[in-house]
Design a protein around this motif. Structure first.
Motif, mmCIF file in Angstrom:
data_model
loop_
_atom_site.group_PDB
_atom_site.id
_atom_site.type_symbol
_atom_site.label_atom_id
_atom_site.label_comp_id
_atom_site.label_asym_id
_atom_site.label_seq_id
_atom_site.Cartn_x
_atom_site.Cartn_y
_atom_site.Cartn_z
ATOM 1 N N VAL A 212 0.804 -1.231 -0.077
ATOM 2 C CA VAL A 212 -0.182 0.001 0.013
ATOM 3 C C VAL A 212 0.933 1.185 0.000
ATOM 4 O O VAL A 212 1.798 1.355 0.702
ATOM 5 C CB VAL A 212 -0.883 -0.017 1.164
ATOM 6 C CG1 VAL A 212 -1.827 1.427 1.343
ATOM 7 C CG2 VAL A 212 -2.028 -1.208 1.311
ATOM 8 N N GLY A 216 -2.268 9.012 -1.941
ATOM 9 C CA GLY A 216 -2.764 9.007 -3.209
ATOM 10 C C GLY A 216 -3.475 10.071 -3.854
ATOM 11 O O GLY A 216 -3.402 11.199 -3.215
ATOM 12 N N ARG A 217 -4.139 9.958 -5.059
ATOM 13 C CA ARG A 217 -4.643 11.346 -5.559
ATOM 14 C C ARG A 217 -6.009 11.537 -4.827
ATOM 15 O O ARG A 217 -6.823 10.749 -4.770
ATOM 16 C CB ARG A 217 -4.847 11.214 -7.205
ATOM 17 C CG ARG A 217 -5.208 12.256 -7.954
ATOM 18 C CD ARG A 217 -5.276 12.397 -9.311
ATOM 19 N NE ARG A 217 -5.190 13.441 -9.861
ATOM 20 C CZ ARG A 217 -6.562 14.212 -10.024
ATOM 21 N NH1 ARG A 217 -7.661 13.580 -9.649
ATOM 22 N NH2 ARG A 217 -6.431 15.322 -10.791
ATOM 23 N N ASN A 223 -2.078 14.827 -5.053
ATOM 24 C CA ASN A 223 -1.615 13.795 -4.525
ATOM 25 C C ASN A 223 -1.330 14.164 -3.049
ATOM 26 O O ASN A 223 -1.014 15.311 -2.736
ATOM 27 C CB ASN A 223 -0.450 13.432 -4.959
ATOM 28 C CG ASN A 223 -0.146 12.477 -6.192
ATOM 29 O OD1 ASN A 223 -1.214 11.900 -6.221
ATOM 30 N ND2 ASN A 223 0.525 12.532 -7.285
ATOM 31 N N GLN A 233 -8.834 6.364 2.468
ATOM 32 C CA GLN A 233 -8.485 5.924 1.188
ATOM 33 C C GLN A 233 -7.323 4.957 1.304
ATOM 34 O O GLN A 233 -6.662 5.050 2.081
ATOM 35 C CB GLN A 233 -7.762 7.234 0.423
ATOM 36 C CG GLN A 233 -7.210 6.909 -1.024
ATOM 37 C CD GLN A 233 -6.919 8.098 -1.777
ATOM 38 O OE1 GLN A 233 -6.200 9.127 -1.044
ATOM 39 N NE2 GLN A 233 -6.837 8.187 -2.977
ATOM 40 N N ASN A 235 -4.664 2.831 -1.079
ATOM 41 C CA ASN A 235 -3.731 3.097 -2.270
ATOM 42 C C ASN A 235 -3.038 1.628 -2.611
ATOM 43 O O ASN A 235 -1.976 1.317 -2.191
ATOM 44 C CB ASN A 235 -3.119 3.987 -2.494
ATOM 45 C CG ASN A 235 -3.675 5.342 -2.030
ATOM 46 O OD1 ASN A 235 -4.612 5.854 -2.659
ATOM 47 N ND2 ASN A 235 -3.608 5.845 -0.675
ATOM 48 N N TYR A 236 -3.396 0.604 -3.450
ATOM 49 C CA TYR A 236 -2.899 -0.584 -3.798
ATOM 50 C C TYR A 236 -1.914 -0.361 -4.681
ATOM 51 O O TYR A 236 -1.975 0.169 -5.668
ATOM 52 C CB TYR A 236 -3.803 -1.664 -3.786
ATOM 53 C CG TYR A 236 -5.070 -1.824 -3.183
ATOM 54 C CD1 TYR A 236 -4.856 -2.319 -1.649
ATOM 55 C CD2 TYR A 236 -6.256 -1.054 -3.208
ATOM 56 C CE1 TYR A 236 -5.601 -2.390 -0.604
ATOM 57 C CE2 TYR A 236 -7.107 -1.579 -2.097
ATOM 58 C CZ TYR A 236 -6.961 -1.753 -1.055
ATOM 59 O OH TYR A 236 -8.023 -1.959 -0.071
ATOM 60 N N THR A 237 -0.627 -1.007 -4.454
ATOM 61 C CA THR A 237 0.392 -1.090 -5.617
ATOM 62 C C THR A 237 0.678 -2.195 -6.545
ATOM 63 O O THR A 237 -0.113 -3.023 -6.388
ATOM 64 C CB THR A 237 1.778 -0.876 -4.384
ATOM 65 O OG1 THR A 237 2.022 -2.122 -4.054
ATOM 66 C CG2 THR A 237 1.823 0.264 -3.624
ATOM 67 N N ARG A 306 -0.897 2.108 -9.329
ATOM 68 C CA ARG A 306 -1.645 1.983 -8.354
ATOM 69 C C ARG A 306 -3.047 1.975 -8.564
ATOM 70 O O ARG A 306 -3.879 2.320 -9.654
ATOM 71 C CB ARG A 306 -1.560 3.731 -7.391
ATOM 72 C CG ARG A 306 0.033 3.792 -7.219
ATOM 73 C CD ARG A 306 0.321 3.048 -6.020
ATOM 74 N NE ARG A 306 1.869 3.211 -5.697
ATOM 75 C CZ ARG A 306 2.604 4.233 -5.090
ATOM 76 N NH1 ARG A 306 1.829 5.190 -4.727
ATOM 77 N NH2 ARG A 306 3.903 3.959 -5.004
ATOM 78 N N GLU A 308 -6.233 3.153 -6.799
ATOM 79 C CA GLU A 308 -6.601 4.297 -5.547
ATOM 80 C C GLU A 308 -8.119 4.161 -5.285
ATOM 81 O O GLU A 308 -8.671 4.371 -5.892
ATOM 82 C CB GLU A 308 -6.303 5.392 -5.994
ATOM 83 C CG GLU A 308 -4.630 5.744 -6.060
ATOM 84 C CD GLU A 308 -4.160 7.162 -6.652
ATOM 85 O OE1 GLU A 308 -2.935 7.475 -6.545
ATOM 86 O OE2 GLU A 308 -5.140 7.845 -7.110
ATOM 87 N N ASN A 331 -9.348 4.911 -8.919
ATOM 88 C CA ASN A 331 -8.564 5.642 -9.914
ATOM 89 C C ASN A 331 -7.577 4.718 -10.027
ATOM 90 O O ASN A 331 -7.048 4.166 -9.170
ATOM 91 C CB ASN A 331 -8.183 7.117 -9.465
ATOM 92 C CG ASN A 331 -7.616 7.717 -10.296
ATOM 93 O OD1 ASN A 331 -7.478 7.676 -11.534
ATOM 94 N ND2 ASN A 331 -6.063 8.295 -9.944
#
Length: 878
Positions: A212, A216-217, A223, A233, A235-237, A306, A308, A331
């Motif tokens: 993670v 994120g945006r 960001n 939020q 945010n998975y990588t 990512r 998100e 996203n």
């Protein structure tokens, strides 16, 4: 003198950029898709013009590092642990990939030193160095033979060769355990003066464990670190995507406890999950912050850096969702070329006989590696572990970027095509069925062997931003997509507890769609101070248009059947699809969204108190056409403001208390002909969201606890007065707990739990008043990774998902039982003689072959989950 020159250069850039944008705005008034080329040319002109002016203004940059000394007391310990302590002492964000720090020991540091000198001391003798990627943000990298960090630009230097250890109680007062003196390499530092207002080339670093990201945006705000936003939020990588062998977006979303899926991944053909109990339409999924993600099939993930997931309403952040999604935003951030050359090939096998491969290539060019190219290509084909079902998937993407000191530009182009034979669909459940039948074997497929879905998507985006001054950044973006989709599908209805499928109401669904989308945004971000108050302000304009052409073929009824012993019919004549010809190219509907927003984040006390507020003025226009005559049948044109207010308070350095009020916006309805007020057009629906919570960053492990309420209006005809009005409401209240990070060296966790009380608070005639909406009230997800100490490079993984029982209809007379799914995995990473790694991954999804029903996003529907599936891959770096 230099400042004057810079101001003149940037003024010319700004003037050129402004003129181009005004030209584009003029093009927006031109209707029809012949204007697309003109709009693209104007955008390209704007970007080219700005690049020319910006390139002339680029020059030597200054360092902008924190020179305030910190009292360190970090003893000798594993490097990853030392870096986490360092981050806690300094407030710096340090991205340290696990594969770089594994097995390395830091000799520590004691005494007063600047954060930069302290970091050098911790890294001394490890073979690693660092690179500045943002304000107080660094990433750890391998040293090169020259001692210069690859890809760093600018002339400012931070430092210095120093004896980091051996009691080098130097001027900085730095000392550590006695060791052989190690010379710290000279570091060239990138100018970080615009990191507050920049978005491109400013990707938030990974959090501990790498699954993670730290941020994120947050829509148009850009960001943000998760500790600095009044929202929840995840945010998975791309690391998580690759390690879990996630092929489609739904595979990634299975890690999120607040997300519920509406179709299985293997044979499903649409990504329309629910977030906080409200469906996110596939058309509303964002790519590079534009609503142009491939909508004609399940989104493939190999090109994604990512994923998100922003939970809750977000009209101010992203504008009104084209299809009215209110529960959250997804996203997709595309991959970019890194500083080090990448050539990676992956071979794949998926049961039953799915085989394929993935190529991922990245390069940077130029004297300072300012030009980047990232290419991804995927192809898979073969039979699925489901009776008479197969799938073919193809993907090709190109990501281009230019990163300069004051100007940045990206361009992304993608192609995706998928064909599924024998796709499984949700089953409708007749109202009279009060006892649900036992779900069939997970491999059983009631779809006809000749049913299919074929989709193709072409899409692209351009984004650019320029630093007009040290404190103001202008940005603009442009996105376009063309989605084509055709299918022959059946809708099967369960009629009794024995699993009978009715012959009636099973006319074939034969359709061909052609959807074209064009979207644009532009604006400015600024960072400035007014007395003790720091501002991060943004003003932006967004525009979106969508045209849909639909062709429909003939119908053919299917015979009665059964869940457990499906009855198959002969294939319909080929002419049934040939007659579906996109309505001879005539439009069926067109949607236009435009908006202007203003927002500002005010902070005091070194950003320990942050207040974000803003408003978006949204215009929604929708036109329906007669597909035969092209005449306008009805038109909708309404506007509404959507405000937002959010507060973040940090009583301690690693604790954030937050709250927000924000709205979502949906197109309002038109009264039907059966109402006394037939034809009346209603203003857009305004859904309201309230949320409060606490985030705690323990250094290696982060947690978020949130409570929220979302109310969504809906419309119906009053049975007493026969007047159509917006008088209904669904209210979702919930609590979420999320956790991610590295509990200790080699042990990583990701997941959480959520509870949703989704209640129908206002209904037509009081029918179903107080009943529950058809979603899982409770869901628990926990994914873990363990790097085994007895076998270096070998990692075991596991994920458990549990969901409570749920009602599937609004009357709450139909219920499916709770279920638990267990997934297992392992991977082994080793290096060849040339130092290049090979990674072998094996996953067993649904290891126990759980076959409980899964509720769909719409009331009165259920589907059969994917069977036990084995995935095997080997990744080679060259």
């Amino acid at each position: 003198m230099n400042e004057t020159k810079e101001a003149l250069d940037m003024h010319g850039s700004y003037r050129c950029f402004t003129e181009a944008i005004l030209g584009l705005k003029g093009c927006l008034n031109v209707r029809g898709w012949r204007a697309v080329l003109a709009r693209m040319l104007v955008v390209v002109f704007a970007m080219t013009c700005v690049m020319g002016h910006a390139a002339a203004a680029e020059g030597q940059t200054e360092t902008a590092l924190d020179q305030q000394k910190v009292d360190f007391n970090i003893p000798q310990q594993p490097l990853s642990s030392a870096l986490h302590v360092f981050a806690g002492n300094t407030g710096w964000e340090v991205s340290s990939p696990a594969d770089l720090t594994e097995g390395k020991v830091s000799h520590g540091i004691a005494g007063a030193a600047t954060p930069e000198d302290g970091l050098k001391a911790l890294l001394a003798g490890t073979g690693l160095t660092y690179r500045i990627i943002g304000l107080k943000t660094v990433t750890i990298e391998r040293e090169t033979s020259s001692g210069i960090v690859p890809g760093i630009v600018g002339a400012g230097t931070a430092g210095v060769a120093a004896d980091a250890m051996a009691g080098a109680g130097s001027e900085n007062g730095v000392s550590a355990s006695p060791q052989k003196p190690v010379k710290v390499p000279e570091i060239l530092v990138k100018d970080v003066r615009n990191r507050e207002t920049a978005e491109l080339d400013n990707l938030p670093p990974e959090y501990a464990g790498g699954d993670v990201a730290r941020g994120g945006r947050v829509g148009i705000l850009g960001n943000k670190d998760i500790m600095d936003t009044p929202f929840t939020q995840m945010n998975y990588t791309s690391k998580l995507v690759q390690d879990q062998q996630a092929r489609f977006l739904n595979d990634v979303l299975r890690n999120d406890p607040s997300v519920q899926l509406n179709l299985p991944s293997a044979s499903g053909f649409a990504s329309s999950p629910t977030i906080r109990g409200f469906q996110v339409n596939a058309n509303d999924i964002l790519f590079n912050s534009f609503a142009i993600a491939p909508i004609s099939g399940t989104v493939m993930t190999e090109f994604v850096e990512r994923v998100e997931v922003l939970r809750g309403p977000n009209a101010l952040l992203n504008g009104a969702a084209p299809f009215g999604s209110i529960g959250g935003m997804i996203n997709l951030v595309p991959k970019r070329a890194g500083d080090e050359a990448l050539t990676q090939l992956t071979g794949q096998y998926i049961s039953d006989t799915q085989v394929g491969g993935h190529a991922d290539i990245g390069r940077r060019f130029g004297s300072n590696k300012q030009f980047g190219v990232r290419i991804n290509g995927v192809y898979r084909t073969g039979d699925l572990p489901i009776d008479h079902a197969s799938r073919q998937s193809a993907l090709a993407t190109v990501g281009l970027d230019y990163r300069g000191d004051i100007f940045r530009l990206t361009a992304d182009f993608g192609y995706q095509e998928q064909e599924i034979q024998g796709p499984r669909r949700p089953f409708l459940v007749a109202n009279g069925v009060t006892a649900m039948p036992v779900p069939p074997d997970t491999r059983t497929n009631a779809a006809q062997p000749w049913e299919f879905v074929h989709s193709r998507a072409l899409y692209g985006t351009f984004r650019g931003e320029v630093d007009m001054t040290k404190y103001i950044t202008g940005f603009a973006g442009f996105g376009i997509t063309d989605n084509r989709f055709q299918n022959i599908l059946s809708n099967r209805q369960i009629t009794n507890a024995q699993g009978a499928l009715a012959a009636a109401n099973n006319a074939l669904n034969v359709r061909m769609f052609d959807t074209q989308i064009l979207t644009f945004d532009a604006g400015v971000r600024g960072a400035f101070d007014t007395g003790p108050i720091h501002h991060q302000a943004v003003a932006a304009y967004t525009w979106y248009t969508r045209q849909l052409r639909v062709g429909r073929g003939g119908n053919a009824n299917l015979p009665a059947s059964n869940l457990y012993n499906p009855v198959f019919a002969p294939a319909p004549p080929s002419s049934i699809l040939a007659n579906a010809n996109y309505g001879d190219g005539r439009k069926e509907n067109e949607t236009d969204l435009s908006s202007f927003m203003l927002g500002d984040t005010l902070s005091v006390l070194d950003e320990r108190v942050q207040l974000t507020g803003g408003v978006r003025f949204q215009q929604i226009k929708a036109t329906n056409f007669n597909p035969t005559t092209s005449a306008v049948t009805d038109q909708y044109d309404k506007s509404a403001p959507t405000p937002m207010l959010g507060l973040v308070v940090k009583p301690w350095q690693h604790v954030s208390l937050y709250a927000n009020y924000i709205q979502a916006l949906q197109q309002g309805p038109t009264a039907p002909t059966t109402a006394v007020n037939a034809g009346e057009v209603f203003a857009p629906f305004v859904s309201k969201g309230y949320e409060a919570g606490v985030k705690v960053d323990f250094g290696r492990l982060a947690t978020t606890l949130a409570v929220y309420q979302i109310t969504q209006p809906n419309a119906f005809i009053n049975p007493a007065t026969n007047v159509f009005g917006v008088d209904g409401e669904q209210r979702n209240r919930g609590v979420e707990l999320s956790v991610f990070g590295e509990v200790m060296d080699g042990l990583r966790l990701l997941g959480g739990t959520s509870y949703i009380d989704a209640e129908l608070t206002k209904t037509q005639g009081g029918v179903n008043e107080g009943n529950k909406a058809p979603i899982f009230p409770f869901q628990f997800v926990l994914y873990g990774e363990w790097d085994t100490p007895f076998f270096k490079g070998f990692t075991l993984t596991s994920r458990v998902t549990h969901a409570s029982s749920q009602y599937i209809n609004l009357a709450n007379s139909q219920r499916i039982r709770e279920w638990t799914q267990w997934d297992l995995g392992a991977r082994y990473r080793f290096e060849r003689a040339n130092g290049k790694p090979i990674t072998i991954r094996a996953n067993l999804d649904n290891a126990l072959d759980t076959n409980a029903w899964y509720g769909a996003a719409l009331a009165g529907q259920v589907f059969v989950r994917d069977p036990r599936t084995f995935l095997l891959s080997a990744t080679f770096d060259f």
